[in-house]
Design a protein around this motif. Sequence first.
Motif, mmCIF file in Angstrom:
data_model
loop_
_atom_site.group_PDB
_atom_site.id
_atom_site.type_symbol
_atom_site.label_atom_id
_atom_site.label_comp_id
_atom_site.label_asym_id
_atom_site.label_seq_id
_atom_site.Cartn_x
_atom_site.Cartn_y
_atom_site.Cartn_z
ATOM 1 N N LEU A 1 27.218 100.911 29.852
ATOM 2 C CA LEU A 1 26.750 101.435 28.690
ATOM 3 C C LEU A 1 25.518 102.317 28.698
ATOM 4 O O LEU A 1 25.362 103.385 28.402
ATOM 5 C CB LEU A 1 26.739 100.335 27.882
ATOM 6 C CG LEU A 1 27.604 99.538 27.360
ATOM 7 C CD1 LEU A 1 27.282 98.298 26.284
ATOM 8 C CD2 LEU A 1 28.999 100.235 26.917
ATOM 9 N N MET A 2 24.834 101.922 29.931
ATOM 10 C CA MET A 2 23.310 102.406 30.267
ATOM 11 C C MET A 2 23.816 103.804 30.823
ATOM 12 O O MET A 2 23.027 104.986 30.652
ATOM 13 C CB MET A 2 22.733 101.473 31.128
ATOM 14 C CG MET A 2 22.127 100.194 30.440
ATOM 15 S SD MET A 2 20.720 100.430 29.561
ATOM 16 C CE MET A 2 19.479 101.045 30.686
ATOM 17 N N LEU B 1 25.269 105.236 25.879
ATOM 18 C CA LEU B 1 25.859 104.809 24.509
ATOM 19 C C LEU B 1 25.060 103.865 24.052
ATOM 20 O O LEU B 1 24.578 102.938 24.314
ATOM 21 C CB LEU B 1 27.284 104.064 24.926
ATOM 22 C CG LEU B 1 27.970 103.546 23.728
ATOM 23 C CD1 LEU B 1 28.264 104.645 22.734
ATOM 24 C CD2 LEU B 1 29.259 102.885 23.897
ATOM 25 N N VAL B 2 24.517 104.464 22.664
ATOM 26 C CA VAL B 2 23.505 103.764 22.023
ATOM 27 C C VAL B 2 23.658 103.974 20.569
ATOM 28 O O VAL B 2 24.170 105.055 20.253
ATOM 29 C CB VAL B 2 22.281 104.176 22.652
ATOM 30 C CG1 VAL B 2 21.704 105.631 22.314
ATOM 31 C CG2 VAL B 2 21.048 103.239 22.010
ATOM 32 N N ALA B 3 23.292 103.108 19.738
ATOM 33 C CA ALA B 3 23.329 103.301 18.161
ATOM 34 C C ALA B 3 22.644 104.614 18.105
ATOM 35 O O ALA B 3 21.538 105.029 18.474
ATOM 36 C CB ALA B 3 22.592 102.170 17.689
ATOM 37 N N ASP C 1 15.895 104.741 23.264
ATOM 38 C CA ASP C 1 16.632 104.850 24.468
ATOM 39 C C ASP C 1 17.608 103.557 24.841
ATOM 40 O O ASP C 1 17.340 102.597 23.869
ATOM 41 C CB ASP C 1 15.855 105.219 25.708
ATOM 42 C CG ASP C 1 14.957 104.126 26.172
ATOM 43 O OD1 ASP C 1 15.033 102.990 25.766
ATOM 44 O OD2 ASP C 1 14.444 104.192 27.010
ATOM 45 N N CYS C 2 18.643 103.866 25.940
ATOM 46 C CA CYS C 2 19.372 102.767 25.967
ATOM 47 C C CYS C 2 18.955 101.459 26.532
ATOM 48 O O CYS C 2 19.002 100.468 26.235
ATOM 49 C CB CYS C 2 20.404 103.218 26.843
ATOM 50 S SG CYS C 2 21.799 104.178 26.501
ATOM 51 N N PHE C 3 17.651 101.706 27.189
ATOM 52 C CA PHE C 3 17.062 100.576 27.836
ATOM 53 C C PHE C 3 16.473 99.657 26.779
ATOM 54 O O PHE C 3 16.731 98.396 26.672
ATOM 55 C CB PHE C 3 15.869 101.006 28.909
ATOM 56 C CG PHE C 3 15.225 99.630 29.433
ATOM 57 C CD1 PHE C 3 15.903 99.136 30.822
ATOM 58 C CD2 PHE C 3 14.228 99.079 28.876
ATOM 59 C CE1 PHE C 3 15.155 98.081 31.187
ATOM 60 C CE2 PHE C 3 13.559 97.959 29.449
ATOM 61 C CZ PHE C 3 13.843 97.441 30.788
ATOM 62 N N ASN C 4 15.525 100.147 25.805
ATOM 63 C CA ASN C 4 15.258 99.229 24.974
ATOM 64 C C ASN C 4 16.051 98.976 23.766
ATOM 65 O O ASN C 4 15.481 98.019 22.705
ATOM 66 C CB ASN C 4 13.616 99.984 24.160
ATOM 67 C CG ASN C 4 13.880 101.111 23.641
ATOM 68 O OD1 ASN C 4 14.884 101.567 22.764
ATOM 69 N ND2 ASN C 4 12.794 102.071 23.598
ATOM 70 N N TYR C 5 17.147 99.450 23.863
ATOM 71 C CA TYR C 5 18.038 99.005 22.881
ATOM 72 C C TYR C 5 18.997 97.919 23.230
ATOM 73 O O TYR C 5 19.056 96.832 22.368
ATOM 74 C CB TYR C 5 19.236 100.041 22.421
ATOM 75 C CG TYR C 5 20.320 99.744 21.354
ATOM 76 C CD1 TYR C 5 19.998 99.639 20.322
ATOM 77 C CD2 TYR C 5 21.574 99.393 21.939
ATOM 78 C CE1 TYR C 5 20.972 98.818 19.249
ATOM 79 C CE2 TYR C 5 22.423 98.623 21.086
ATOM 80 C CZ TYR C 5 22.279 98.631 19.621
ATOM 81 O OH TYR C 5 23.126 98.027 18.707
#
Length: 721
Positions: free
Chosen positions: A311-312, A316-318, A446-450
């Motif tokens: 996903l990272m 792919l993120v909200a 971003d993807c990391f903090n999501y």
Amino acid sequence: MPGPLETFPLAKRNGRESTDHTEITDTVGEAMGVALRHHQAGDFVAAAKIYQQVIELNPLHADAWHLLGLIGHQSGQQDSAIPLIQQALQIDAGMPDAHANLGAAYAAIGKGDEAIRSYRAAVRLQPNHTNALNGLGNQLGHAGQVDQAVKYLGLAIKSAKRDPRPLSNLGALYLREGMLDEAHSSLNKALRIDSGLVEARSNLGLVQTRLGKVDDAIGQFKTVLQNAPQRSSLWRNLRNALTDRAEPSFITNAYQSVLADDDRDLLEILTSSICPVISQSTDQIDNYRHTLVDQLDRSSGLNLIDNVQRLMTHQLVAPFYLPYHGRDDRPLKQAFADMVGQPAAPPAYQQSAKHVIGSPIHLCFPLALDRDQMLVRFMGGAIEQLIECGEFRVTVACFRQNHATLQRQLPPQVQYLIINEQVEQSAKAIGSLSADVLYHCEIGTDCFNYYLPFFQAAPIQVASWGVPVTTGIAAVDYFLSSELIEPPEAEQHYSESLITLKTMPVVYKRPHVTPPQKDRQAFGFTDQQRLYGCLQSIFKLHPDYDSLLAEILRRDDQAVIALVGGMHESHADLLRERFKQSIPEVMDRIKIFPRMPREDFDSLSRACDVLLDTLHFGAGATAYEALGMGLPLVTLPGRFMRGRVTEGCYRMMQMDDCVARDEQHFVDLALQIANNPDQRHSIRQRIQERSDCLFDNAIAAEELKQLFMQLGHESRQKRVG
């Protein structure tokens, strides 16, 4: 061919090993030759073993120390590389390669000042040292010394005309500075030398995106992804470019051309998660959201978190732009989080040691790459107060690239944990701290903090208004807000338990106000015109806002409206296309400026007769900055917290002169303030007199202290339970 060092017998004299360095020089020289061949072939283990054995034979062998350190640098182990290269330079300070490689190691961990000193030392010894000139120019650029950076990168280009790296770095520098034509030229020159240079082609795609050449940019990203499919930054760049197109069939075709067969299951959700950055109408907003709902329903229960790095990688993120739609995002955010699922492993905090009874409450602030200033701006003052009271321990979990900057800006008592893009690994590292409370300044930029909160690195996790909307993530316990900015029945908007302070939940430092560097004439406006400024991020301008701008322009024939575009010229173009459909008869009096330096932005703000807040998603930091300069900002409180921050500031100041009751009143207030100099002067004066309460807020610091103490004790009970 000789083997490893142990196959070289030491010269002996009288049955004993000789200590005569002359007799073992050839042996060591041959060993170094073998080591270099291993090193150049990429066999670092074999090379390092020989370098270590050479050092055992001759502790003053500077080349062995240097090359052993170089292996550390090339392996990403900068903490071991730096002292090894330093040891080499203590033995022989006249090695330009060693100075250059030391600079590269410092640069890799974000120590720009040390890197610059090392590169300069290399250049003093060898003025045409390409790597040192290139590295020096690169670091000077990151330090904001643009003219010097261009000078040294130019020297690097001259010293090695067939080396594409200095040209690529010069293009990257021009890109950061917004000099897009120059960036385009330099990057194309680099690619003519080496068409496979990933960084140059990726940056060329970014330049083309910002120039509005979206199709060309997408072509660049598709090309590099075929060669580097695991580079998450490339997928992020592709996603951003596709966001500018916002055509579902085009997006689907683009992803189909680059997704590997094993990742085809992500195609539909990747496509539907790309949200238009500038909505052309409310119908487009509603149609997009309906499509996303349908896709999330079909994807429910996939439990994608089981392979979070996939996903990272694919970013792919909200959808980031959902909160700007003026709708209730809780159902969509929860549906997206439900699709992601829950990790199979137990929470990361359960894998850590227990807290020490009686120890200070331990707060941890995790940060994604380059998101450090969000923490400094909104929570830096609070962290100072929490540390001063002696009842808290504070750790910041950050990327190495941001560590040095944070150390300069936060109190020296703050501790740091270096994390990386491996989100599950980083969660375990944070969990090992045994922190009581994890405070996320942002979730979803971003993807990391999501994805980090899914792994529960502390028993209590708190989100707040860095992203002023619910996360939808079940593992996030609380959302921190204020009763000054939440509407009635606000709890319904959050999946988290809502905590509301009596004051604003930040300790914001008063902005440093300097005299304006430019007047309104410098921006192309006359003294006779009345200047209305809506200086928010351009993607905040909801289609509902167009009619308000048009009404101001129709009722004031001397009115002009200033907007400021974003990093991508295409965003301004998309907004102009919308204006052509919604308000064509007045759009010629709306001027969209390109992104500008901070001092120019402040000058433009102060040149305006009145500032206008946006609808649905209003000002945050911009409100604090404007009010800190004493500037009237007209606002219409929205349905959700994200549209009510400016009103909250005015409530703290006990002022309502600029707070509208409805859309018609918003227009009336803007016209009154812009057309009445005495009223405008009076409002400015009262803002200046009353705005102290917004900054360095001791009441907020005390409320936060009591809250974190309470949450810390709750966390410890949860851990024991």
